[in-house]
Design a protein around this motif. Sequence first.
Motif, short mmCIF file in Angstrom:
data_model
loop_
_atom_site.label_atom_id
_atom_site.label_comp_id
_atom_site.label_asym_id
_atom_site.label_seq_id
_atom_site.Cartn_x
_atom_site.Cartn_y
_atom_site.Cartn_z
N MET A 203 13.39 6.05 1.56
CA MET A 203 14.54 6.96 1.67
C MET A 203 14.19 8.37 1.22
O MET A 203 14.92 9.32 1.56
N VAL A 204 13.10 8.54 0.51
CA VAL A 204 12.71 9.91 0.10
C VAL A 204 11.41 10.33 0.78
O VAL A 204 10.75 11.28 0.35
N GLY A 205 11.05 9.60 1.84
CA GLY A 205 9.91 10.03 2.64
C GLY A 205 8.56 9.64 2.10
O GLY A 205 7.54 10.20 2.50
N VAL A 206 8.53 8.67 1.22
CA VAL A 206 7.25 8.22 0.67
C VAL A 206 6.81 6.95 1.41
O VAL A 206 7.60 6.03 1.60
N ASP A 207 5.55 6.92 1.79
CA ASP A 207 4.97 5.77 2.50
C ASP A 207 4.22 4.93 1.46
O ASP A 207 3.07 5.20 1.11
N THR A 208 4.87 3.88 0.97
CA THR A 208 4.37 3.12 -0.17
C THR A 208 2.93 2.64 0.05
O THR A 208 2.08 2.74 -0.84
N ILE A 209 2.70 2.09 1.23
CA ILE A 209 1.40 1.45 1.48
C ILE A 209 0.31 2.52 1.55
O ILE A 209 -0.79 2.35 1.00
N HIS A 210 0.60 3.61 2.22
CA HIS A 210 -0.39 4.69 2.30
C HIS A 210 -0.71 5.23 0.90
O HIS A 210 -1.88 5.50 0.57
N GLU A 211 0.32 5.40 0.10
CA GLU A 211 0.10 5.95 -1.23
C GLU A 211 -0.81 5.04 -2.06
O GLU A 211 -1.67 5.53 -2.81
N ALA A 212 -0.63 3.75 -1.92
CA ALA A 212 -1.49 2.81 -2.65
C ALA A 212 -2.93 2.92 -2.16
O ALA A 212 -3.89 2.89 -2.96
N ALA A 213 -3.08 3.04 -0.84
CA ALA A 213 -4.43 3.16 -0.28
C ALA A 213 -5.09 4.44 -0.74
O ALA A 213 -6.28 4.47 -1.11
N LEU A 214 -4.33 5.52 -0.72
CA LEU A 214 -4.88 6.81 -1.13
C LEU A 214 -5.30 6.79 -2.60
O LEU A 214 -6.38 7.30 -2.97
N ALA A 215 -4.47 6.18 -3.41
CA ALA A 215 -4.80 6.12 -4.85
C ALA A 215 -6.10 5.36 -5.07
O ALA A 215 -6.95 5.75 -5.89
N TRP A 216 -6.26 4.27 -4.34
CA TRP A 216 -7.50 3.49 -4.51
C TRP A 216 -8.72 4.28 -4.02
O TRP A 216 -9.75 4.31 -4.71
N VAL A 217 -8.61 4.92 -2.86
CA VAL A 217 -9.74 5.70 -2.34
C VAL A 217 -10.11 6.79 -3.35
O VAL A 217 -11.30 7.03 -3.63
N ARG A 218 -9.11 7.46 -3.90
CA ARG A 218 -9.38 8.52 -4.89
C ARG A 218 -10.13 7.97 -6.10
O ARG A 218 -10.99 8.64 -6.68
N SER A 219 -9.80 6.75 -6.44
CA SER A 219 -10.45 6.17 -7.62
C SER A 219 -11.88 5.72 -7.35
O SER A 219 -12.62 5.41 -8.26
N GLU A 220 -12.24 5.68 -6.07
CA GLU A 220 -13.55 5.15 -5.69
C GLU A 220 -14.40 6.17 -4.94
O GLU A 220 -15.35 5.79 -4.25
N LEU A 221 -14.06 7.44 -4.99
CA LEU A 221 -14.72 8.44 -4.15
C LEU A 221 -16.24 8.35 -4.25
O LEU A 221 -16.81 8.17 -5.33
N LYS A 222 -16.83 8.50 -3.09
CA LYS A 222 -18.30 8.51 -3.02
C LYS A 222 -18.82 9.69 -3.83
O LYS A 222 -18.28 10.81 -3.73
N PRO A 223 -19.82 9.46 -4.60
CA PRO A 223 -20.33 10.57 -5.44
C PRO A 223 -20.78 11.75 -4.59
O PRO A 223 -21.26 11.57 -3.48
N GLY B 257 -14.33 9.52 1.23
CA GLY B 257 -13.40 8.39 1.32
C GLY B 257 -12.71 8.40 2.67
O GLY B 257 -12.57 9.46 3.29
N VAL B 258 -12.33 7.21 3.15
CA VAL B 258 -11.72 7.08 4.48
C VAL B 258 -10.49 6.17 4.39
O VAL B 258 -10.53 5.13 3.71
N ILE B 259 -9.44 6.57 5.10
CA ILE B 259 -8.26 5.71 5.24
C ILE B 259 -8.04 5.44 6.73
O ILE B 259 -7.78 6.36 7.51
N LEU B 260 -8.15 4.18 7.11
CA LEU B 260 -7.95 3.76 8.50
C LEU B 260 -6.54 3.18 8.62
O LEU B 260 -6.23 2.17 7.98
N ASP B 261 -5.71 3.82 9.41
CA ASP B 261 -4.31 3.39 9.56
C ASP B 261 -4.16 2.66 10.89
O ASP B 261 -4.09 3.27 11.95
N HIS B 262 -4.11 1.34 10.82
CA HIS B 262 -4.09 0.50 12.03
C HIS B 262 -2.86 -0.41 11.98
O HIS B 262 -2.94 -1.62 12.15
N ARG B 263 -1.70 0.19 11.79
CA ARG B 263 -0.51 -0.60 11.49
C ARG B 263 0.22 -1.13 12.71
O ARG B 263 1.26 -1.78 12.58
N ALA B 264 -0.26 -0.81 13.90
CA ALA B 264 0.29 -1.43 15.11
C ALA B 264 -0.90 -1.84 15.98
O ALA B 264 -1.08 -1.36 17.09
#
Lengths: 272, 700
Positions: free
Chosen positions: B680-700, B520-527
């Motif tokens: 405020m507690v150091g959680v990156d909402t958008i990254h966490e959503a992306a990570l959860a989706w990638v985990r759910s779709e991991l390449k076999p 799985g890959v997460i591409l962070d291109h936020r700027a």
Amino acid sequence: MNKHAAILVALSLSACNDEVVDPLVTATGTTTVPPPPDGTGGAPVDPGPRVRDVYLRNPFGGPPDNLLADGDFELSITRNSTGQYGWRRYTQAGQKPLRNETGGLCKSGLRCARVNSGDVLYGTGAAAPDEAKHHASIWVKALEAPKNADSPCELAEAFVIHCSNFDVLDQLDAATLPDESGWCQFQKEVESSKVAICMYLQIGEVDVLVDNAVMLPAPSRDTASPPPSPAPPTIVRPAVRQRMAWLRDLLRRTRRFGAPSSSSPEALERED
Amino acid sequence: MNEGFRQLALASAICAALLPSAATAGEFDDRGIYLPDTSAIVFESFDIAPTHYLPADADLECNVEHYELLSDQGDALDGTSYLHVQTPENCPERLPFTIPSAKGSYRVKLWIRHGSADARLAVSYPDDVLPSLVARMAPTGRATSDGWIELASNELPVDGTQNPIFYLRFSDFASEDGVDLDAIEITPMGEYREQPTCSGASDPVCGADAICYGGQCRLGGLNVPPLPGDDIRDEMVDALELKLDIFFGGRKTRLLDLPVALETLTSIRGAQTAWQFWNGFARSIRELHDWHTRANGSITEGAVAGRLNACFIEGDADLSHAAWPQDPAYKDILVSHVGQGDTAGLNAGDRLVEVDGKHPIQWARELISIDWGYHVASDDTSFADFAEDLGGPYWAGGGEILKYATTFSVIRCDAISGTCSGTVETIDVSDMTVEGGGYDVVCDNRPSYHLDTSAPMTTAPGQEHYVFNTFFQGKVTQTTDEEKIFGMVFDTLYGGGDDNGYVNKTIRDAVINWKANARGVILDHRAGNGGTIDAPEYMTQLVRPQEIAAAMLAPIDIARWDGPETPGQGIAAFNRSKADQGYTIGSPDHDPNLPVALVLHREGSASDFLPHGMKGAPKVRLFGPGPSAGGFSTFIQFVYWGGISFQFASGDTITKNGDPLIGHGTVPDVIIDQKQSDLMVGVDTIHEAALAWVRSELKP
């Protein structure tokens, strides 16, 4: 003798005269000489030879409806940046800043390009609307004796091309002789296009000034007259074609799809 | 007083004594001989070599005269001699002048030939008792047959009682071997004006034709060319209008935004001052409402005092809506992350509710009238650029609050208690203490990074958030070795046409590596700052089969073309240009089983093309708060004199379905905002959503 001794006389005779001395004219470069001042009080005085003409010219160049983005070479001169300007200069080593000449030494406007032999100029343009043909023209002036004295306007090869693939629509015809100020016009009526058209200038064997590039919709042809026979395909020298292909690929690969610069290319440090 | 000026003064005296009215300023007689302005306090005709001046803090290597006096030349503009100047790039020449010991205001005119010049009239004061000032010079339009062109400044106020150093700063460029300079003429013009400190963009203390920038009044006229004379003003406006009309934009921006800009341009025909004219011109450029389009001027150059070392993003202030409701038009603005020092006490998750009594985005949009750094997305619904520019350092394009605000209002939150204050605190920008030190944090819309630098071959940006032109990549934090989730953080897509250059090779190598080793890959291109089209094309080769997704008809194909009116016309345009100007995405060798999450926040141009090319691929999902900038074009640049330059978008991108894309950013598959309660507690909402989706779709 200090030069201001000379102008003291002028100040006494002319500056003190309440007639406004204003030989300014616009754009074309011709000069209106005002009538001689009144009240000299006697026989005509020989004012001496004319020193110079004075013009008032649009710093943005013209004509305003030019289909070339900066036909008059007024807005493409930078200190050292090489961006996507209306005119771009290329040597064998890639894009280089344009250098310029000024004022009445140019054909029009305040600045014109000063280009070395062998360089290429690429001018960004757009096709005329309504599938109209184009009248394309550009002026070139030798800065040294032409190599071929029998063909004094053999200074460059000027083409109108499709910007995207460098297909040549036509090569402009060079004048046989320069005009009275040494400028050679290259011009032609060029076919219509449905894609953007640009100007490509391959400089010849001597350094030149280049100015006043114009591409305008050509007047529509009288529909009663028979259509002209198709123009023969333009023959482009292999060396020029090879250079065109190189530049086409370079432009394709480097066309900018990026953030705008936040400062002027002329900006130096702020000294305040 | 030099010899030239002595004689000029004498001539002036003769005139004044003998005749009721003197000649007009700086004219030519009917032979073309220059007649200096009789009101000049300085007329430098270079009868003798001038004095050379070097500021104390200048590079000592510049303490050489970069000019020579050329005499007995028949073509001097004035008399028989002139100065020939050739300066190294970082050693401008400085020629000092003596002025009256009184408060005054002056303009300078001079003539140059055989090249171009950066010419400025400058004044500075011993011990900085008053702010130094510089007036830029630009052509008046006057030119002579022997090559001279006239440059002039607007009026520069000088307090001659404070022993100022008053000088011409001059450097040549675009010349074969230097430029000629002659007939420098300094004349009184206008009245002396103070340069007071100020607060807020429209502080009236600055007076007419001035702005308040960073707490200091700046005179507009010093930073723009002179007002074009009546004889050529309409011609100049015609030229600008038609350049925009012929070349600007794509379908959306031509139909909606161009008419607004042209109306503003028309209004400057009646401008009464240089600032009205040139700021009106710049405003018209800003009104084109395009991500690639801007006008530059020296009004925004230089440092800004103070620091607001915090970054803001659009988000969901889920913990503070009771204290301050959400705006109906704009998202909430939250603190994303802060730097070290001068943070105004702000922390991640705090909420910026107002600037000068307005929603921060509304406030930023209204700066269009004066802010030459104004930067807007082409897509009317995207405001991420505005939010990003509110804080952070001015040198990275941010600092809008520091530059233009009087006050800003915040709701502070407490990470320990997990609550936010019920009251709004208003901070006066001028009251913010500046401690200095630490580091300037850059705003890249990333609250944090998620690359595990303890893992092999993994790099991550530092706490300064200096991503810029670097790629960071490796193992994603809080994932297992078995999950094999790899990430990449990058802002640039400037491949520059070089397959083996840093950008393209990094992407190509990563694609090979991910296809071989990742699940799985997460591409962070936020700027996403864009670049060239090759880089996004390479990235899409990871995820989908090859096809030509769109044709980039840019710069504009046909003068004044408003783009395809129907899908049929659009498809015809696509087919006409796809071979030469196609946006080719995908590869036969893509990996159809690898989940790739593309995390977005603010991106334009090539960074618009990236999500456009990724979206719709079977194992790709885009995560972000809203559309990309919609800057689907390239641009044309123009550079004028006096620090003025501009560029505008030209052309459009047409999809294979015939749709023009300018002004229509790519919308994420999953629209998700950063939550205040997470930040405020150091959680990156958008990254966490992306990570959860990638985990759910991991390449076999």
